[in-house]
Design a protein around this motif. Sequence first.
Motif, PDB file in Angstrom:
ATOM      1  N   ASN A 297       2.913  -7.413   6.334  1.00 43.73           N
ATOM      2  CA  ASN A 297       3.869  -8.133   5.503  1.00 43.73           C
ATOM      3  C   ASN A 297       4.485  -7.150   4.530  1.00 43.73           C
ATOM      4  O   ASN A 297       3.776  -6.295   3.977  1.00 43.73           O
ATOM      5  CB  ASN A 297       3.149  -9.262   4.769  1.00 43.73           C
ATOM      6  CG  ASN A 297       4.096 -10.230   4.099  1.00 43.73           C
ATOM      7  OD1 ASN A 297       4.763  -9.882   3.131  1.00 43.73           O
ATOM      8  ND2 ASN A 297       4.145 -11.451   4.596  1.00 43.73           N
ATOM      9  N   ASP A 298       5.795  -7.269   4.303  1.00 46.56           N
ATOM     10  CA  ASP A 298       6.417  -6.307   3.395  1.00 46.56           C
ATOM     11  C   ASP A 298       5.898  -6.416   1.971  1.00 46.56           C
ATOM     12  O   ASP A 298       6.066  -5.497   1.171  1.00 46.56           O
ATOM     13  CB  ASP A 298       7.941  -6.414   3.437  1.00 46.56           C
ATOM     14  CG  ASP A 298       8.467  -7.792   3.066  1.00 46.56           C
ATOM     15  OD1 ASP A 298       7.662  -8.665   2.706  1.00 46.56           O
ATOM     16  OD2 ASP A 298       9.699  -7.993   3.143  1.00 46.56           O
ATOM     17  N   ALA A 299       5.209  -7.528   1.651  1.00 47.80           N
ATOM     18  CA  ALA A 299       4.578  -7.637   0.337  1.00 47.80           C
ATOM     19  C   ALA A 299       3.489  -6.584   0.168  1.00 47.80           C
ATOM     20  O   ALA A 299       3.219  -6.132  -0.950  1.00 47.80           O
ATOM     21  CB  ALA A 299       4.000  -9.033   0.135  1.00 47.80           C
ATOM     22  N   VAL A 300       2.850  -6.176   1.273  1.00 49.94           N
ATOM     23  CA  VAL A 300       1.842  -5.116   1.208  1.00 49.94           C
ATOM     24  C   VAL A 300       2.480  -3.823   0.722  1.00 49.94           C
ATOM     25  O   VAL A 300       1.912  -3.101  -0.111  1.00 49.94           O
ATOM     26  CB  VAL A 300       1.177  -4.909   2.587  1.00 49.94           C
ATOM     27  CG1 VAL A 300       0.273  -3.678   2.584  1.00 49.94           C
ATOM     28  CG2 VAL A 300       0.385  -6.148   2.985  1.00 49.94           C
ATOM     29  N   VAL A 301       3.667  -3.532   1.222  1.00 48.64           N
ATOM     30  CA  VAL A 301       4.385  -2.322   0.811  1.00 48.64           C
ATOM     31  C   VAL A 301       4.837  -2.430  -0.637  1.00 48.64           C
ATOM     32  O   VAL A 301       4.761  -1.465  -1.401  1.00 48.64           O
ATOM     33  CB  VAL A 301       5.585  -2.068   1.745  1.00 48.64           C
ATOM     34  CG1 VAL A 301       6.375  -0.852   1.279  1.00 48.64           C
ATOM     35  CG2 VAL A 301       5.106  -1.882   3.183  1.00 48.64           C
ATOM     36  N   LYS A 302       5.295  -3.599  -1.034  1.00 47.00           N
ATOM     37  CA  LYS A 302       5.732  -3.796  -2.413  1.00 47.00           C
ATOM     38  C   LYS A 302       4.575  -3.594  -3.390  1.00 47.00           C
ATOM     39  O   LYS A 302       4.748  -3.039  -4.468  1.00 47.00           O
ATOM     40  CB  LYS A 302       6.323  -5.193  -2.585  1.00 47.00           C
ATOM     41  CG  LYS A 302       7.644  -5.394  -1.852  1.00 47.00           C
ATOM     42  CD  LYS A 302       8.152  -6.818  -2.017  1.00 47.00           C
ATOM     43  CE  LYS A 302       9.457  -7.033  -1.268  1.00 47.00           C
ATOM     44  NZ  LYS A 302       9.953  -8.422  -1.371  1.00 47.00           N
ATOM     45  N   ILE A 303       3.394  -4.054  -3.001  1.00 47.04           N
ATOM     46  CA  ILE A 303       2.218  -3.907  -3.873  1.00 47.04           C
ATOM     47  C   ILE A 303       1.679  -2.481  -3.839  1.00 47.04           C
ATOM     48  O   ILE A 303       1.396  -1.884  -4.880  1.00 47.04           O
ATOM     49  CB  ILE A 303       1.106  -4.889  -3.445  1.00 47.04           C
ATOM     50  CG1 ILE A 303       1.559  -6.341  -3.640  1.00 47.04           C
ATOM     51  CG2 ILE A 303      -0.177  -4.631  -4.245  1.00 47.04           C
ATOM     52  CD1 ILE A 303       0.627  -7.351  -2.999  1.00 47.04           C
ATOM     53  N   GLY A 304       1.525  -1.939  -2.632  1.00 45.57           N
ATOM     54  CA  GLY A 304       0.847  -0.654  -2.467  1.00 45.57           C
ATOM     55  C   GLY A 304       1.717   0.570  -2.567  1.00 45.57           C
ATOM     56  O   GLY A 304       1.212   1.676  -2.803  1.00 45.57           O
ATOM     57  N   GLY A 305       3.022   0.410  -2.390  1.00 45.85           N
ATOM     58  CA  GLY A 305       3.919   1.559  -2.478  1.00 45.85           C
ATOM     59  C   GLY A 305       3.547   2.652  -1.487  1.00 45.85           C
ATOM     60  O   GLY A 305       3.189   2.399  -0.337  1.00 45.85           O
ATOM     61  N   LYS A 306       3.589   3.900  -1.963  1.00 45.91           N
ATOM     62  CA  LYS A 306       3.318   5.039  -1.088  1.00 45.91           C
ATOM     63  C   LYS A 306       1.875   5.074  -0.585  1.00 45.91           C
ATOM     64  O   LYS A 306       1.594   5.704   0.440  1.00 45.91           O
ATOM     65  CB  LYS A 306       3.640   6.335  -1.820  1.00 45.91           C
ATOM     66  CG  LYS A 306       5.134   6.536  -2.082  1.00 45.91           C
ATOM     67  CD  LYS A 306       5.405   7.880  -2.723  1.00 45.91           C
ATOM     68  CE  LYS A 306       6.909   8.091  -2.933  1.00 45.91           C
ATOM     69  NZ  LYS A 306       7.205   9.413  -3.545  1.00 45.91           N
ATOM     70  N   ALA A 307       0.978   4.376  -1.289  1.00 48.61           N
ATOM     71  CA  ALA A 307      -0.427   4.380  -0.869  1.00 48.61           C
ATOM     72  C   ALA A 307      -0.624   3.743   0.507  1.00 48.61           C
ATOM     73  O   ALA A 307      -1.592   4.058   1.201  1.00 48.61           O
ATOM     74  CB  ALA A 307      -1.292   3.656  -1.900  1.00 48.61           C
ATOM     75  N   VAL A 308       0.279   2.845   0.920  1.00 45.86           N
ATOM     76  CA  VAL A 308       0.100   2.178   2.205  1.00 45.86           C
ATOM     77  C   VAL A 308       0.897   2.835   3.329  1.00 45.86           C
ATOM     78  O   VAL A 308       0.930   2.318   4.444  1.00 45.86           O
ATOM     79  CB  VAL A 308       0.450   0.671   2.110  1.00 45.86           C
ATOM     80  CG1 VAL A 308      -0.435  -0.018   1.089  1.00 45.86           C
ATOM     81  CG2 VAL A 308       1.921   0.467   1.785  1.00 45.86           C
ATOM     82  N   GLU A 309       1.523   3.975   3.045  1.00 38.77           N
ATOM     83  CA  GLU A 309       2.175   4.720   4.120  1.00 38.77           C
ATOM     84  C   GLU A 309       1.145   5.066   5.193  1.00 38.77           C
ATOM     85  O   GLU A 309       0.044   5.526   4.894  1.00 38.77           O
ATOM     86  CB  GLU A 309       2.812   6.006   3.584  1.00 38.77           C
ATOM     87  CG  GLU A 309       4.131   5.800   2.887  1.00 38.77           C
ATOM     88  CD  GLU A 309       5.258   5.431   3.852  1.00 38.77           C
ATOM     89  OE1 GLU A 309       5.392   6.096   4.899  1.00 38.77           O
ATOM     90  OE2 GLU A 309       5.984   4.466   3.551  1.00 38.77           O
ATOM     91  N   GLY A 310       1.513   4.843   6.446  1.00 37.46           N
ATOM     92  CA  GLY A 310       0.604   5.149   7.546  1.00 37.46           C
ATOM     93  C   GLY A 310      -0.263   3.991   7.987  1.00 37.46           C
ATOM     94  O   GLY A 310      -0.945   4.090   9.009  1.00 37.46           O
ATOM     95  N   LEU A 311      -0.247   2.874   7.252  1.00 38.04           N
ATOM     96  CA  LEU A 311      -1.036   1.709   7.646  1.00 38.04           C
ATOM     97  C   LEU A 311      -0.599   1.208   9.015  1.00 38.04           C
ATOM     98  O   LEU A 311       0.590   1.032   9.274  1.00 38.04           O
ATOM     99  CB  LEU A 311      -0.860   0.594   6.610  1.00 38.04           C
ATOM    100  CG  LEU A 311      -1.463  -0.777   6.966  1.00 38.04           C
ATOM    101  CD1 LEU A 311      -2.983  -0.703   7.011  1.00 38.04           C
ATOM    102  CD2 LEU A 311      -0.991  -1.840   5.976  1.00 38.04           C
TER     103      LEU A 311
END
Length: 397
Positions: free
Chosen positions: A269-283
């Motif tokens: 979900n794009d909310a994961v990216v909104k919350i995690g920012g660069k930390a979720v790159e590569g998920l």
Amino acid sequence: MDRQRRSLLIGGTVTILVAGLSGMPAVGAGAATQGVSDELILLGSHQDLSGPVASLGGPLREGMQLAVDDINAAGGIHGRKLRLIVEDSMFDPKRAVLATEKLVRQDKVFAMIASLGSATVQASMPVMLDAGVPVLFSGTPADFNYTPFNRIKFALNIPYGEQVRSMVKYAVDTMGKKRVGVLYQDDETGHNVLRATEQQLKAQGMSIAEKVSYKRGAVDFSSQIAKLRAADVDVVVLGTIIRETAAAMMEARKLGWNVDMMVTNAGMNDAVVKIGGKAVEGLYAMTQFLSLNAQEQTPELKALLERFHAKYGKSPDDGMIYGYMAMMLFAEGANKAGRELTVDTLVTGLESVSDFKTVFAASPVSFSPSERLGTRQAMLTQVRDGKFMQITGPLSY
């Protein structure tokens, strides 16, 4: 809080009257089929609107209501308009049961659509089935959505088991992973992921290197990540939802641990990216539909997004896709049912749905008299430059 989210407190639960169809006649006790009158079809759902996964429940509700608006604007279903009532479960099983009892016994809805959460749906499903109210397209990939077979139970979400087994096989065979760890929510959501990981690794002559759990609603994952890191796992399978997916990756990256992590569509979900920012790159994430920002912007999709923005005054989150698809899928089955809408004719209508698609890039949906799972096709995506990008075709194990 915008007007669409304004709530009315009734009997200790929050009821969102989202249809906006003023002047509709009462439906229920006097109707031959519960929730159906000459002018109206009344539908219900429970969502998390104020709890730990409200970032999914809110958009899902918005997608359903946008579909209701589109269906009604096009003339409804055989002349009947749709009305949707959504109760706030706060992602709590007990509240979900109370919400469902109200919707089924007091509001007398015809069907329950896309109710959210494994634990909440599992707890509330007996209320629906006992009352003979169709349980349609619940917002959880748990197997109980379509097994054991029940004629009034239809599933849209690809089961956790099939998602997890496919991505674990990919991790081992394609990515070369040898030490698999699992971080899972301590409820039916997480247990599904844990069981499927164990099953697939056993099939490949392996076992889980480490597993750690957390309680629903947790915000601190420091001890769990530390334990997984100490076990030297080279991939972490996540039995998490949106906020927890981001939090797990943020904690790992804070420690300088760049381990690969993989999640089901519960965390795609794009909310994961909104919350995690660069930390979720590569998920890595399994999905049956692409994220909005990764889809081709066709004229039809652009028009839908414009209608969404005009209604809600904001851009949509990915959760709206499932809500919109679920309501449109109900409309497809109800249209096929004919003017005489009953539970029996709806079941027959849904059983005849084949290769159903909407404006979204998603796996096609089909049912039959013996098949209650609408699709088994899932693809793997990965967060790249802030977007969940498709990296494989349909996977299997």
